[in-house]
Design a protein around this motif. Sequence first.
Motif, PDB file in Angstrom:
ATOM      1  N   ILE A 191     -22.831 -28.724 -11.604  1.00  0.00           N
ATOM      2  CA  ILE A 191     -24.082 -28.048 -11.947  1.00  0.00           C
ATOM      3  C   ILE A 191     -25.146 -29.054 -12.376  1.00  0.00           C
ATOM      4  O   ILE A 191     -26.332 -28.905 -12.052  1.00  0.00           O
ATOM      5  N   LYS A 192     -24.731 -30.105 -13.065  1.00  0.00           N
ATOM      6  CA  LYS A 192     -25.669 -31.164 -13.435  1.00  0.00           C
ATOM      7  C   LYS A 192     -26.257 -31.809 -12.184  1.00  0.00           C
ATOM      8  O   LYS A 192     -27.457 -32.117 -12.125  1.00  0.00           O
ATOM      9  N   HIS A 193     -25.426 -31.979 -11.157  1.00  0.00           N
ATOM     10  CA  HIS A 193     -25.877 -32.600  -9.906  1.00  0.00           C
ATOM     11  C   HIS A 193     -26.930 -31.739  -9.219  1.00  0.00           C
ATOM     12  O   HIS A 193     -27.962 -32.256  -8.764  1.00  0.00           O
ATOM     13  N   ILE A 194     -26.698 -30.428  -9.122  1.00  0.00           N
ATOM     14  CA  ILE A 194     -27.668 -29.584  -8.397  1.00  0.00           C
ATOM     15  C   ILE A 194     -28.975 -29.464  -9.172  1.00  0.00           C
ATOM     16  O   ILE A 194     -30.046 -29.317  -8.571  1.00  0.00           O
ATOM     17  N   ARG A 195     -28.897 -29.557 -10.484  1.00  0.00           N
ATOM     18  CA  ARG A 195     -30.139 -29.529 -11.264  1.00  0.00           C
ATOM     19  C   ARG A 195     -30.948 -30.807 -11.022  1.00  0.00           C
ATOM     20  O   ARG A 195     -32.169 -30.767 -10.862  1.00  0.00           O
ATOM     21  N   ALA A 196     -30.250 -31.950 -10.986  1.00  0.00           N
ATOM     22  CA  ALA A 196     -30.926 -33.226 -10.776  1.00  0.00           C
ATOM     23  C   ALA A 196     -31.528 -33.316  -9.379  1.00  0.00           C
ATOM     24  O   ALA A 196     -32.566 -33.963  -9.176  1.00  0.00           O
ATOM     25  N   ALA A 197     -30.869 -32.656  -8.409  1.00  0.00           N
ATOM     26  CA  ALA A 197     -31.336 -32.736  -7.016  1.00  0.00           C
ATOM     27  C   ALA A 197     -32.466 -31.761  -6.703  1.00  0.00           C
ATOM     28  O   ALA A 197     -33.056 -31.807  -5.620  1.00  0.00           O
ATOM     29  N   PRO A 231     -21.942 -18.144 -27.699  1.00  0.00           N
ATOM     30  CA  PRO A 231     -22.445 -19.533 -27.691  1.00  0.00           C
ATOM     31  C   PRO A 231     -22.880 -19.976 -26.290  1.00  0.00           C
ATOM     32  O   PRO A 231     -22.180 -20.729 -25.607  1.00  0.00           O
ATOM     33  N   MET A 232     -24.058 -19.515 -25.860  1.00  0.00           N
ATOM     34  CA  MET A 232     -24.533 -19.808 -24.508  1.00  0.00           C
ATOM     35  C   MET A 232     -24.697 -21.313 -24.280  1.00  0.00           C
ATOM     36  O   MET A 232     -24.609 -21.773 -23.131  1.00  0.00           O
ATOM     37  N   ASP A 233     -24.903 -22.087 -25.355  1.00  0.00           N
ATOM     38  CA  ASP A 233     -25.069 -23.526 -25.195  1.00  0.00           C
ATOM     39  C   ASP A 233     -23.794 -24.201 -24.690  1.00  0.00           C
ATOM     40  O   ASP A 233     -23.831 -25.323 -24.181  1.00  0.00           O
ATOM     41  N   GLN A 234     -22.647 -23.482 -24.797  1.00  0.00           N
ATOM     42  CA  GLN A 234     -21.371 -24.082 -24.392  1.00  0.00           C
ATOM     43  C   GLN A 234     -21.006 -23.795 -22.936  1.00  0.00           C
ATOM     44  O   GLN A 234     -20.090 -24.424 -22.402  1.00  0.00           O
ATOM     45  N   VAL A 235     -21.675 -22.839 -22.280  1.00  0.00           N
ATOM     46  CA  VAL A 235     -21.382 -22.571 -20.870  1.00  0.00           C
ATOM     47  C   VAL A 235     -22.186 -23.536 -20.009  1.00  0.00           C
ATOM     48  O   VAL A 235     -23.202 -24.093 -20.442  1.00  0.00           O
ATOM     49  N   GLU A 236     -21.728 -23.705 -18.787  1.00  0.00           N
ATOM     50  CA  GLU A 236     -22.425 -24.629 -17.882  1.00  0.00           C
ATOM     51  C   GLU A 236     -23.623 -23.973 -17.212  1.00  0.00           C
ATOM     52  O   GLU A 236     -24.600 -24.646 -16.881  1.00  0.00           O
ATOM     53  N   ALA A 237     -23.550 -22.646 -16.993  1.00  0.00           N
ATOM     54  CA  ALA A 237     -24.667 -21.973 -16.318  1.00  0.00           C
ATOM     55  C   ALA A 237     -24.670 -20.486 -16.623  1.00  0.00           C
ATOM     56  O   ALA A 237     -23.623 -19.873 -16.864  1.00  0.00           O
ATOM     57  N   LEU A 238     -25.871 -19.929 -16.614  1.00  0.00           N
ATOM     58  CA  LEU A 238     -26.071 -18.489 -16.667  1.00  0.00           C
ATOM     59  C   LEU A 238     -26.645 -18.103 -15.308  1.00  0.00           C
ATOM     60  O   LEU A 238     -27.782 -18.455 -14.979  1.00  0.00           O
ATOM     61  N   LEU A 239     -25.851 -17.437 -14.503  1.00  0.00           N
ATOM     62  CA  LEU A 239     -26.246 -17.056 -13.138  1.00  0.00           C
ATOM     63  C   LEU A 239     -26.942 -15.700 -13.223  1.00  0.00           C
ATOM     64  O   LEU A 239     -26.311 -14.683 -13.534  1.00  0.00           O
ATOM     65  N   VAL A 240     -28.251 -15.673 -12.958  1.00  0.00           N
ATOM     66  CA  VAL A 240     -29.065 -14.480 -13.187  1.00  0.00           C
ATOM     67  C   VAL A 240     -29.746 -14.042 -11.894  1.00  0.00           C
ATOM     68  O   VAL A 240     -30.317 -14.865 -11.168  1.00  0.00           O
TER      69      VAL A 240
END
Length: 679
Positions: free
Chosen positions: A547-553, A337-346
């Motif tokens: 993680i939400k913060h770094i995406r918004a920034a 369930p990838m939708d439940q993790v906060e990030a996929l670090l690739v």
Amino acid sequence: MNKKLSPSANNPNADYLLVVLEELADTSTKILDAGAAGDEPATRTAIDEIRQLRADLAGIGWDIKKQVDAAPMQTKVMIEKYLASIHQSDNFISAWCSRFNGIMTQEQLSKTPEGQHAIIDQVMPSTWDWNSDVLTLNDDVDAELIKAVLSRGQQRIAVFCLSKPEAKQILPKVSYLTEKKEAYAFFHSLGYGEPLRTASFAAVHKVDIDPESASELKYAEFREEFAIAWKHYMVNKNTIRHFSNRWLMQGLENMASIAEHPTLSSLVGRFIGTPLVVISPGPSLDKNVHLLKQLKGKALLMAPAQTALALSRAGVIPDIVVVADPADITYLVDGFPMDQVEALLVGVACHPLFYKKYPTKIITFNVNAGIDNWISDIFKDTARIGAGGSVSTAIFGMGLYLKCDPIILVGQDLALTNGKQYASKSADGSLTIKFDEEKKIFSYPTVPIGYEKLMGGSQNSVSYREQIELLPGYYGGMVQTKRDYVMFHSEFEIYAETENKKDKPTKLFNCTEGGAFIKGFKHIPLIDAIATIDSLDQRTVDAKASIKHIRAALDIPSRKKLLRDKLYRVKSSLLQCQKLTIRCAKVAWQLQKSSANIAALSKAEGDLAKAVQGSAFLALANQAEIQNAVQLGSRAKTLKQSLSASKILHTLVLRETPKVLLLVEAAITQLEQSHAHKL
């Protein structure tokens, strides 16, 4: 070389082999002539040249030899003539290098400059690259002997020191290792040119050595660790060489997506002092995976993609899943369930499918410094963390980079525990291992489909055999393991040793409860580590908010502009390479017709070489071929050989440039379409 001896006008690589064989034959004749004249310095110089030429010959590779096998008969006849001439000097060289054996001891020889060179004659291997190969010595070897070998052209020397040398004892171009772990830093510091051989002057002019003495045991530990570091270095180099073109192409394909995602470096400062749990997919994870639920919100939970299914099947969702392998390993997270993790670090050069399937979860990072940095450098956010050879060591390195504390290992067996390589509920959990204790090898009787595809080619589960290695066990004794696990184990111990030397080191816990013992970590049950974290006075770990913060920034428009500017420069550079290659080819053709001079070709080739090196896209993925062309060009004695060297470079550019241009133009188109869509 006579024109009729060329194996084929379309086979310039074969000319390189012929050039080296011809030089070997000529040098063999020089040796015999100098020996017959009693000219010792000339004999020594020629034998040293033979050592280098043999190393050059060994580095050509089977593909070129196969091309020569298909050469015309007259070429094969000439090769046999060269080989016969080379063999004539073999016995003389062997006798000359051992001429003082039984007459003078090495201790006696070491007292004079000429004797020191005689020792070098005795000890140096018959095949040796004076520029790349590594010579090791103990610090009880006379400095004059080191000076003598330096004068012969040796470039890489490592001295094992029982104590720190005084400043006046230190010689330029010589590395002095006072701790065995410094061997890894030594290899890491090497520039271009992998050392394919090492030689040791360990026992030079020693008499009645006591192998059990404290000093000899210490030197033996140095040599053992140095050998492991060398193996580790070569495996990494071979991996990079094997995958470099793939990483390059995938990185180019991913670039437009990378511009839209935050990077690992944007997490700096957000997890300082936060406990980190590195959840690996080893068999021992079955023992304590159920306990990890207790750490959700109390620690940052990070896991390789290989562990994802085992965790979700146990009701545990990590905060971050990490992908470092360049292959298509999406099967590892099918059903997760990838939708439940906060990030996929690739990794920036990982398979593009991850970027396409999970666009709302991506954070990027560099897996391989030399290959990946050019991508992250575009956005001025390259993080160099020393990822190591495995995804688990990479996550551990990230923890140190982000200043997490403590760092806890779980499922990090680094061993083939109970005939298993992975936790039973992981994607590859059905893989089984069969040990042949008599032959000390293991094989894979049962392999899941996804893992079988990764093995690929002739190296499949039916034919796969690997040597059993041993490591100290978590609970004492020794445990069975595989070669790459031994290297990963060494990486963990090196990182731990470095960290533990700091004034305020990060606390390191190994809570695998099985597998290998890792020096530098405190080995405790996971339940005890949980109790330690529960006792800490700390805030709740809110990975989602960070993680939400770094995406918004993230300033996506600025990143896209940086990328767009870079891609247009790259496109211009590649087109220039093509243009210069065509110009060079025309000059080369005119030379064959005697309507141009060699200076015109040299000028054109110089401009092309500069353009190729300036385009990392071509140079990174084709170092071996570029070096081949350079070697052949430097050895060229005839116009034919010069043109052959040119042809290698021309072929490389004309073959690779269209592939890279296609991806660069696709990335530009993707950026432009994205920009137009948002207007």
